[in-house]
Scaffold this active site. Structure first.
Site, PDB file in Angstrom:
ATOM      1  N   GLY A 233       0.188  -1.498  -0.073  1.00 20.53           N
ATOM      2  CA  GLY A 233       0.217  -0.148  -0.049  1.00 20.53           C
ATOM      3  C   GLY A 233       0.557   0.982   0.192  1.00 20.53           C
ATOM      4  O   GLY A 233       0.273   2.891  -0.649  1.00 20.53           O
ATOM      5  N   GLU A 268       3.968  -6.535   2.002  1.00 19.03           N
ATOM      6  CA  GLU A 268       3.780  -7.223   0.647  1.00 19.03           C
ATOM      7  C   GLU A 268       3.829  -5.402  -0.115  1.00 19.03           C
ATOM      8  O   GLU A 268       2.860  -4.872  -0.582  1.00 19.03           O
ATOM      9  CB  GLU A 268       2.767  -7.721   1.245  1.00 19.03           C
ATOM     10  N   GLY A 270       4.080  -3.549  -4.235  1.00 20.73           N
ATOM     11  CA  GLY A 270       4.241  -4.065  -5.283  1.00 20.73           C
ATOM     12  C   GLY A 270       4.092  -2.329  -6.247  1.00 20.73           C
ATOM     13  O   GLY A 270       5.228  -1.950  -6.922  1.00 20.73           O
ATOM     14  N   ARG A 271       3.408  -1.216  -5.620  1.00 18.26           N
ATOM     15  CA  ARG A 271       3.761  -0.264  -6.467  1.00 18.26           C
ATOM     16  C   ARG A 271       4.774   0.367  -6.417  1.00 18.26           C
ATOM     17  O   ARG A 271       5.142   1.181  -7.381  1.00 18.26           O
ATOM     18  CB  ARG A 271       2.130   0.310  -6.137  1.00 18.26           C
ATOM     19  N   CYS A 338     -13.569   2.293 -27.683  1.00 13.69           N
ATOM     20  CA  CYS A 338     -15.468   3.059 -28.413  1.00 13.69           C
ATOM     21  C   CYS A 338     -15.791   3.291 -26.753  1.00 13.69           C
ATOM     22  O   CYS A 338     -16.867   2.685 -26.477  1.00 13.69           O
ATOM     23  CB  CYS A 338     -16.462   2.772 -29.475  1.00 13.69           C
ATOM     24  N   GLU A 339     -15.654   4.577 -25.721  1.00 18.52           N
ATOM     25  CA  GLU A 339     -15.457   4.220 -24.626  1.00 18.52           C
ATOM     26  C   GLU A 339     -15.529   5.918 -24.102  1.00 18.52           C
ATOM     27  O   GLU A 339     -14.414   6.094 -24.011  1.00 18.52           O
ATOM     28  CB  GLU A 339     -14.875   3.363 -23.359  1.00 18.52           C
ATOM     29  N   TYR A 367       0.437  -1.941 -11.907  1.00 10.74           N
ATOM     30  CA  TYR A 367      -1.336  -2.097 -12.438  1.00 10.74           C
ATOM     31  C   TYR A 367      -0.848  -1.796 -13.699  1.00 10.74           C
ATOM     32  O   TYR A 367      -2.519  -1.190 -14.134  1.00 10.74           O
ATOM     33  CB  TYR A 367      -1.882  -1.543 -12.252  1.00 10.74           C
TER      34      TYR A 367
HETATM   35  N1  LLP Z   1      -0.846  -7.247   0.158  1.00 12.31           N
HETATM   36  C1  LLP Z   1      -2.464  -7.222  -0.151  1.00 12.31           C
HETATM   37  C2  LLP Z   1      -3.084  -8.437  -0.182  1.00 12.31           C
HETATM   38  C3  LLP Z   1      -2.781  -6.771  -2.014  1.00 12.31           C
HETATM   39  O1  LLP Z   1      -4.277  -6.770  -2.476  1.00 12.31           O
HETATM   40  C4  LLP Z   1      -2.334  -5.969  -2.252  1.00 12.31           C
HETATM   41  C5  LLP Z   1      -2.878  -5.133  -3.496  1.00 12.31           C
HETATM   42  C6  LLP Z   1      -0.884  -5.578  -2.193  1.00 12.31           C
HETATM   43  C7  LLP Z   1      -0.099  -6.520  -1.158  1.00 12.31           C
HETATM   44  C8  LLP Z   1       0.176  -4.470  -2.740  1.00 12.31           C
HETATM   45  O2  LLP Z   1      -0.640  -3.112  -2.181  1.00 12.31           O
HETATM   46  P1  LLP Z   1       0.274  -1.984  -3.025  1.00 12.31           P
HETATM   47  O3  LLP Z   1       1.960  -1.761  -2.377  1.00 12.31           O
HETATM   48  O4  LLP Z   1       0.708  -2.226  -4.776  1.00 12.31           O
HETATM   49  O5  LLP Z   1      -0.599  -1.255  -3.191  1.00 12.31           O
HETATM   50  N2  LLP Z   1      -4.815  -2.078  -8.987  1.00 12.31           N
HETATM   51  C9  LLP Z   1      -4.873  -0.731  -8.392  1.00 12.31           C
HETATM   52  C10 LLP Z   1      -4.029  -1.202  -7.260  1.00 12.31           C
HETATM   53  C11 LLP Z   1      -4.953  -2.901  -6.363  1.00 12.31           C
HETATM   54  C12 LLP Z   1      -4.033  -3.089  -5.454  1.00 12.31           C
HETATM   55  C13 LLP Z   1      -4.930  -4.700  -4.683  1.00 12.31           C
HETATM   56  N3  LLP Z   1      -4.363  -4.522  -3.931  1.00 12.31           N
HETATM   57  C14 LLP Z   1      -4.178   0.771  -9.015  1.00 12.31           C
HETATM   58  O6  LLP Z   1      -4.159   0.522 -10.212  1.00 12.31           O
HETATM   59  O7  LLP Z   1      -4.428   1.468  -8.685  1.00 12.31           O
END
Ligand code: LLP
Length: 404
Positions: A233, A268, A270-271, A338-339, A367
């Site tokens: 997050g 965890e 990601g982003r 087309c949206e 993402y």
């Molecule tokens: N752990 C869990 C259980 C999660 O559900 C997620 C993201 C993460 C870790 C990683 O979160 P991050 O560090 O990437 O914020 N598609 C959306 C974001 C969806 C996130 C889903 N879960 C976007 O493009 O903003």
């Protein structure tokens, strides 16, 4: 990514050359940036020494996963496909956690066979399912339970996961019941409490609240968790105005938490690892006059990058060639789909553009491709990685013939 002589470059490579060679739209990643991001997290949280499990959903490209593995990270997966890819990239099963509200029988069985670090369960039914499979296999399986801390992450509602109305985790009452069930089980070993309150979180305060709730529930459960998995997050600076999560403040809160709780922290992210590592290079197909603004119709669309259409997310769009022309224009950057939601942003005072100009949509490493689709029978773009000023093709462009 910087301009040199008004040309956008990554590691000294002129991006417009890449655009011409690989055609557009094309995703272009910088390995240097990914490494820098990993190092940044490691440095800021050094005293906590977390196990960093990269959230594969942010970008599951095998080439990227291999680089992440080289930096000694683990993985957070949410499907058997992600688990297989993480293993294929060489990530040790002992560094893999499995999250998600709907793991199927087959997925749990596969994860148990691979002896991964933790299955983080999100309901009583799931705990019972894991127990049943473990018993059948005569194994003792290490599990976590995901708590829904009812904490507002103060992010976009669509990517908020820790409030009581969200489907994720279990409330405090059920959490305590599940602790008791697992404690009594001969086939399950309770190792972890996990939480994840949302994505693109920009302030440490929601994390502070979440840690307080976690602290309370640990006391109530009277159980020594070996791991506390705080999820991901961590928000990044999409606006390029320094509005990102302050790692220092977040780490201070975790350190406070660890004074009362002796456990290993899992992250965890990601982003925050891949988000700002990539651009989506696109070309202007047409420019057409509109009411008070002109439409710049790009060859990239919502199928290539869903975030703006899905969440109203904003990504900066910058020209590959900067021109200091006096005349400025108001533009709406749109895709050809087309949206009406196939639109990226409206910008005032933009340098005057011409058809066939190249642009870069910024910060699309997380993402971006992972949400891409073939809507309107559009092939997914290629992905290339810039590694020590050299180009590695991670994925070729899908062939239209394969889609027909
Ligand atoms: N752990 C869990 C259980 C999660 O559900 C997620 C993201 C993460 C870790 C990683 O979160 P991050 O560090 O990437 O914020 N598609 C959306 C974001 C969806 C996130 C889903 N879960 C976007 O493009 O903003």
């Amino acid at each position: 990514m910087i301009y040199r002589k008004n040309k956008l470059t990554i590691d000294h490579l002129d991006i417009s050359k890449i655009a011409r060679k690989y055609k557009t739209p094309v995703y272009c990643y910088s390995l240097r940036k990914i490494k820098e991001n990993i190092q940044n997290i490691k440095t800021h949280f050094k005293n906590i020494n977390p196990l960093i499990c990269y959230a594969v959903k942010a970008n599951p490209n095998l080439g990227i996963l291999r680089e992440i593995k080289k930096n000694n990270l683990g993985a957070d997966v949410v499907s058997v496909g992600e688990l297989m890819k993480a293993l294929k990239a060489g990530i040790s099963p002992k560094k893999i956690v499995f999250s998600g509200v709907g793991k199927t029988f087959e997925e749990i069985e596969y994860a148990i066979n691979k002896n991964i670090l933790l299955i983080n369960a999100e309901s009583k039914s799931e705990i019972l399912q894991i127990e049943k499979i473990a018993k059948k296999k005569k194994k003792i399986v290490d599990v976590g339970i995901r708590l829904n801390p009812n904490t507002d992450a103060k992010t976009l509602s669509q990517i908020s996961t820790g409030k009581k109305e969200n489907k994720f985790g279990v409330n405090q009452k059920i959490f305590l019941q599940l602790v008791n069930i697992v404690k009594k089980s001969q086939s399950l070993n309770l190792k972890c409490l996990s939480v994840h309150i949302g994505s693109q979180i920009l302030s440490y305060k929601p994390y502070q609240k979440m840690l307080n709730v976690v602290n309370k529930i640990i006391k109530l459960s009277n159980y020594n968790f070996e791991y506390i998995d705080l999820g991901g997050g961590m928000g990044i600076d999409y606006n390029h105005d320094q509005s990102k999560l302050d790692f220092y403040k977040y780490s201070k809160e975790i350190k406070k938490f660890l004074k009362n709780n002796h456990c290993k922290i899992i992250f965890e992210p990601g982003r925050s690892i891949v988000g700002n590592s990539a651009i989506l290079i696109t070309k202007v197909i047409y420019i057409k006059e509109g009411f008070k603004k002109d439409f710049v119709i790009l060859d990239a669309a919502m199928n290539d990058l869903m975030r703006p259409a899905l969440y109203g997310a904003k990504h900066m769009i910058i020209p590959l060639s900067k021109i200091n022309r006096k005349s400025k224009k108001s533009y709406e950057f749109v895709g050809p789909i087309c949206e009406s939601t196939d639109t990226f942003s409206i910008v005032k005072n933009y340098q005057k553009l011409n058809e066939k100009d190249f642009l870069a949509i910024c910060d699309v490493g997380a993402y971006g491709v992972s949400l891409a689709s073939n809507y309107n029978i559009r092939p997914k773009p290629p992905e290339i990685l810039i590694k020590n000023s050299k180009i590695q093709v991670l994925n070729k462009r899908q062939k239209i013939s394969d889609l027909i």
